[in-house]
Design a protein around this motif. Structure first.
Motif, PDB file in Angstrom:
ATOM      1  N   PHE A 144      43.105  27.428  40.424  1.00 31.85           N
ATOM      2  CA  PHE A 144      43.996  27.425  39.107  1.00 31.85           C
ATOM      3  C   PHE A 144      44.959  28.416  39.268  1.00 31.85           C
ATOM      4  CE2 PHE A 144      44.653  29.162  35.004  1.00 31.85           C
ATOM      5  CZ  PHE A 144      44.976  27.960  34.110  1.00 31.85           C
ATOM      6  N   GLY A 167      44.485  35.405  37.624  1.00 35.01           N
ATOM      7  CA  GLY A 167      43.247  35.295  38.261  1.00 35.01           C
ATOM      8  C   GLY A 167      42.562  33.919  38.185  1.00 35.01           C
ATOM      9  N   ASP A 168      41.601  33.478  38.457  1.00 35.11           N
ATOM     10  CA  ASP A 168      40.964  32.195  38.333  1.00 35.11           C
ATOM     11  C   ASP A 168      39.991  31.972  37.280  1.00 35.11           C
ATOM     12  OD1 ASP A 168      41.920  30.200  40.024  1.00 35.11           O
ATOM     13  OD2 ASP A 168      41.194  31.355  41.871  1.00 35.11           O
ATOM     14  N   LEU A 169      39.595  31.056  37.121  1.00 36.11           N
ATOM     15  CA  LEU A 169      38.793  30.797  35.903  1.00 36.11           C
ATOM     16  C   LEU A 169      37.264  31.308  35.581  1.00 36.11           C
ATOM     17  CD1 LEU A 169      40.177  26.989  35.600  1.00 36.11           C
ATOM     18  CD2 LEU A 169      40.897  29.141  34.367  1.00 36.11           C
ATOM     19  N   ASN A 181      44.689  31.778  32.479  1.00 35.15           N
ATOM     20  CA  ASN A 181      43.428  31.364  33.023  1.00 35.15           C
ATOM     21  C   ASN A 181      42.337  31.903  31.855  1.00 35.15           C
ATOM     22  OD1 ASN A 181      44.957  33.760  34.112  1.00 35.15           O
ATOM     23  ND2 ASN A 181      42.737  34.655  34.457  1.00 35.15           N
ATOM     24  N   LYS A 182      42.877  33.026  31.050  1.00 36.26           N
ATOM     25  CA  LYS A 182      41.772  33.518  30.188  1.00 36.26           C
ATOM     26  C   LYS A 182      41.925  32.581  28.639  1.00 36.26           C
ATOM     27  CE  LYS A 182      41.486  37.533  32.314  1.00 36.26           C
ATOM     28  NZ  LYS A 182      42.610  38.448  32.181  1.00 36.26           N
TER      29      LYS A 182
END
Lengths: 254, 346
Positions: free
Chosen positions: A105, A115-117, B189-190
C-alpha cells in the motif's frame, strides 16, 4: 483441461474468497456481493473482478480486501497467478496498477501514505473481536450463565458448553477472532482487547459498551448493501459460489 | 412548524441543508459527476418510493423548490445552510457561501448561514474567513475534512494549520463548527473516518461547539465515546434519520445508543436537504417510538420532550435563537399563512 475441472477450480476460488471479509463490516466479500467475476484459465491463472458500494470507498479498505483476496486464492496449491481488478472507483487505476506489480500500500500510494495497513487492519480486527465477543457474552448471560463464572471460564470449558445452533455459530465466530486479543496459550475464554481478564461486577456494563461497536457495524452494513444495490444490479445471481464446505479458520491477522 | 394531534406546536430548526449545484454544466471532471451520483444513491436508497426525485432535479434545484420543500410542504421553521466548496470537482463550487447567501437574503427570517474554511488555504484563507464573517455575520462554519485540494486528499483538525483557523474563527465570534468527515484524508493508510482529531480540538477549544454531522458515521461507536467525554461535542442526525423508513430497527438501535451515551441535549435534527426532505422525515420521526424491548435494555425513551429538543431546542440554544421572537418574524413575513389555511380547513 476439461471444462468440469475448470468449473471445480472456479468453485474452489469462490470458496477461498468466502473467507475474506470487509474489515469494516466484518462480513464476507462474497456475501456482500462485492466480487463480480472469477475466471480461471487453462494455465491455472485466476482473475477476480470486484466492485464497491461507492466510488469513494476508502482506499485503505479497498486495497486490503484486494490484497486479502489475492493471498487467500494463492493458498490453493494449483494457482500460478492471481490478478485482482477493482472497477469504478476513485483509485481504481492506482490500486489495480499497485496490485498488478505486487506493491505494498505504501509503495502504491507513496507520499499520500505514511506506512502500510497494519494499524488500520488491527483496529478493525479488534472491533470484530469486540463485536463477536459481545454477541457471545450476551447470549450466555441471556441463557443464565452468571458473570462470576463467565469471567473465570476457561477456553476448553467454553467449547464444551452446550450450545443451540445460534449459540454455536456465535461461538465459532468468536473463536475465529479471539487470537486478535488473546496471547498464545491464554487459558481464559474471555479477555478484553488488552488481553486482560474481565470483571464480574462490571460485565454487563462492559457488554453494553461493546454494543456500540455492533450497532455501528450493523448500520454500516445496511448502508453499504443499499448503496451497492442502487449502484449496480445485485439481484442477478453470479457464478455458483461454493462447492466445498466453508473454511473460515485460516485467516490470521497481519 | 409541526403540530401534534393535541395541537401542541413544535418549532423545527433543520441543522443541515444545502443549496447546491451538482449539474453537469458545473461539473469539472468525473469526480464531480461521481460525487453528486453518490449523494443520489443515498437519496434513492433511503427515501420512500414516492419521495424519489429524478436525477436531473436532484443535481440542481431552484430556490423556490427548496424554500417550499423545507417550509411549506415540510415542517422546518428555520434551516441552517451549510457551505461546501469542492472546487476541485465543481467549476463554481458545489454549495458556496455566495450561493447560499443569495437564498438567505430572500428569506432572512428562515435561514442561518454558515461559512466554510480550509486550513490548506493559508493566510489567504484566513483573510477570506475574516471577510466572510464580517460580510455575512457568520456564527458557524462547516468543515469538510476530506475535500481534495490539488495533490492533497484532505486534512486533520488537529493539524497546526487547522488550529490557526479555529483560533481565528473563535476570535471572530464563530461559535459552531460543523464537521463532516468523508472518505479520503491523509495519510490514506489510516482510518479516514477516525474521530480522534475532533476529540483533540474539542478539548483545546472549549469556547467552540463541534457538531459532528452524521454522528460520525460510519464511526458511530467512536463518536459516542468522544461525545460522552467532551461537553462541547454534538451529533447531527443527517443520514441516520432516513433509516427510520427503510430500516426502522436499525434507527431504533442508533437513536438508543445516542440517547444512552450522549443524551437528548446533544442531538440535532438535520434533513441533509436535497438528499432528503423534511416532510416525511419528521412525520415518521414524530410517530416513532423505541421498541419496548430496546428501551428496557438501554433505558432510552424518545419522549415528546426529547423529540422537541432534537428537532429545534438544541439548535436554538447553539445558535442563540429566541423561538418566540423568531416565530413573530416568520409570521410577519407571511411564513405561517399556509398553516392558518390548513388548520382552518381541518
Amino acid at each position: 483441461m476439461q471444462a468440469s475441472m475448470l468449473a471445480d477450480r472456479q468453485a474452489q476460488v469462490w470458496a477461498r474468497l468466502q473467507t475474506v471479509t470487509d474489515p469494516e463490516l466484518d462480513e464476507s466479500v462474497t456475501d456482500l456481493k462485492f466480487v463480480t467475476e472469477v475466471e480461471v484459465d487453462a494455465d491455472a491463472r485466476v482473475r477476480i473482478g470486484f466492485r464497491l458500494p461507492t466510488y469513494w470507498c476508502a482506499a485503505n479498505f479497498s486495497f486490503l480486501m484486494a490484497d486479502d483476496m489475492r493471498a487467500a486464492v494463492l493458498e490453493l496449491p494449483w494457482v500460478r497467478a492471481v490478478e485482482v481488478v477493482l472497477g469504478e472507483h476513485m483509485y481504481a487505476d492506482k490500486i489495480n496498477a499497485g496490485l498488478a506489480e505486487g506493491l505494498s500500500f505504501q509503495q502504491t500510494f507513496g507520499d499520500e501514505a505514511d506506512g502500510d495497513l497494519g494499524e488500520v487492519r488491527r483496529t478493525f480486527l479488534l472491533k470484530a473481536f469486540q463485536r463477536r465477543q459481545a454477541a457471545l457474552l450476551a447470549h450466555l448471560l441471556e441463557a443464565g450463565h452468571r458473570p462470576e463464572s463467565l469471567v473465570t471460564l476457561r477456553l476448553d470449558a467454553l467449547t464444551r458448553l452446550n450450545f443451540d445452533e445460534a449459540g454455536a455459530a456465535l461461538l465459532s465466530r468468536y473463536l475465529e477472532r479471539r487470537d486478535v486479543a488473546a496471547q498464545a496459550g491464554e487459558p481464559l475464554a474471555f479477555i478484553d482487547t488488552e488481553g486482560a481478564p474481565l470483571q464480574a461486577e462490571t460485565l454487563s456494563t462492559y457488554v453494553r459498551a461493546l454494543r456500540r461497536v455492533d450497532v455501528n457495524a450493523e448500520f454500516n452494513s445496511a448502508l453499504c448493501r443499499g448503496l451497492l444495490h442502487v449502484r449496480f444490479d445485485t439481484e442477478t445471481p453470479l457464478t455458483p459460489r461454493r462447492a466445498a464446505p466453508l473454511d473460515q479458520t485460516s485467516r490470521a491477522p497481519a | 412548524m409541526y403540530r401534534t394531534a393535541s395541537g401542541e406546536e413544535i418549532f423545527v430548526i433543520d441543522g443541515h441543508t444545502h443549496f447546491w449545484d451538482g449539474s453537469p454544466a458545473n461539473q469539472k471532471n468525473v469526480h464531480g459527476k461521481q460525487f453528486i451520483e453518490c449523494f443520489y444513491a443515498y437519496h434513492s436508497n433511503l427515501s420512500p418510493a414516492e419521495e424519489k426525485w429524478p436525477l436531473e432535479k436532484f443535481e440542481k434545484y431552484d430556490a423556490q423548490t427548496m424554500h417550499d420543500d423545507l417550509f411549506v410542504h415540510g415542517y422546518d421553521d428555520m434551516a441552517i445552510l451549510q457551505s461546501t466548496y469542492l472546487t476541485d470537482f465543481y467549476k463554481h463550487g458545489f454549495n458556496s457561501v455566495e450561493r447560499n447567501a443569495a437564498l438567505k437574503n430572500k428569506h432572512p427570517e428562515r435561514f442561518i448561514l454558515n461559512g466554510a474554511f480550509d486550513p490548506r488555504d493559508g493566510n489567504k484563507g484566513l483573510e477570506q474567513l475574516h471577510a466572510d464573517v464580517e460580510k455575512y455575520k457568520l456564527t458557524g462554519v462547516k468543515l469538510y475534512t476530506a475535500e481534495w485540494r490539488g495533490d492533497s486528499k484532505g486534512y486533520r483538525l488537529d493539524d497546526k494549520d487547522s488550529y490557526k483557523f479555529l483560533e481565528a474563527a473563535e476570535k471572530l465570534g464563530v461559535k459552531n463548527v460543523h464537521v463532516h468527515k468523508g472518505p479520503t484524508i491523509i495519510p490514506l493508510n489510516k482510518d479516514s473516518f477516525a474521530v480522534g482529531d475532533i476529540d483533540d480540538v474539542a478539548t483545546s477549544f472549549q469556547g467552540l461547539n463541534f457538531i459532528v454531522e452524521h454522528c460520525g458515521l460510519p464511526r458511530l461507536d467512536d463518536f459516542c465515546w468522544i461525545a460522552t467525554q467532551e461537553t462541547n461535542v454534538y451529533g447531527g442526525l443527517a443520514v441516520a434519520l432516513p433509516f427510520i423508513h427503510t430500516r426502522p430497527a436499525y434507527f431504533a438501535h442508533v437513536i438508543s445508543e445516542l440517547l444512552f451515551w450522549i443524551g437528548p441535549d446533544k442531538i440535532l435534527y438535520g434533513s441533509d436537504y436535497g438528499i432528503w426532505t423534511p416532510k416525511w422525515l419528521i412525520d415518521r420521526f414524530m410517530a416513532f417510538e423505541i421498541p419496548e424491548e430496546l428501551s428496557k435494555e438501554t433505558g432510552a425513551v424518545l419522549t415528546l420532550e426529547t423529540k422537541k429538543k432534537i428537532l429545534g431546542l438544541n439548535a436554538a440554544r447553539l445558535y442563540n435563537i429566541d423561538i418566540e421572537a423568531q416565530k413573530s418574524r416568520i409570521g410577519a413575513a407571511g411564513g405561517y399563512d399556509h398553516l392558518a389555511a390548513a388548520y382552518a380547513a381541518e
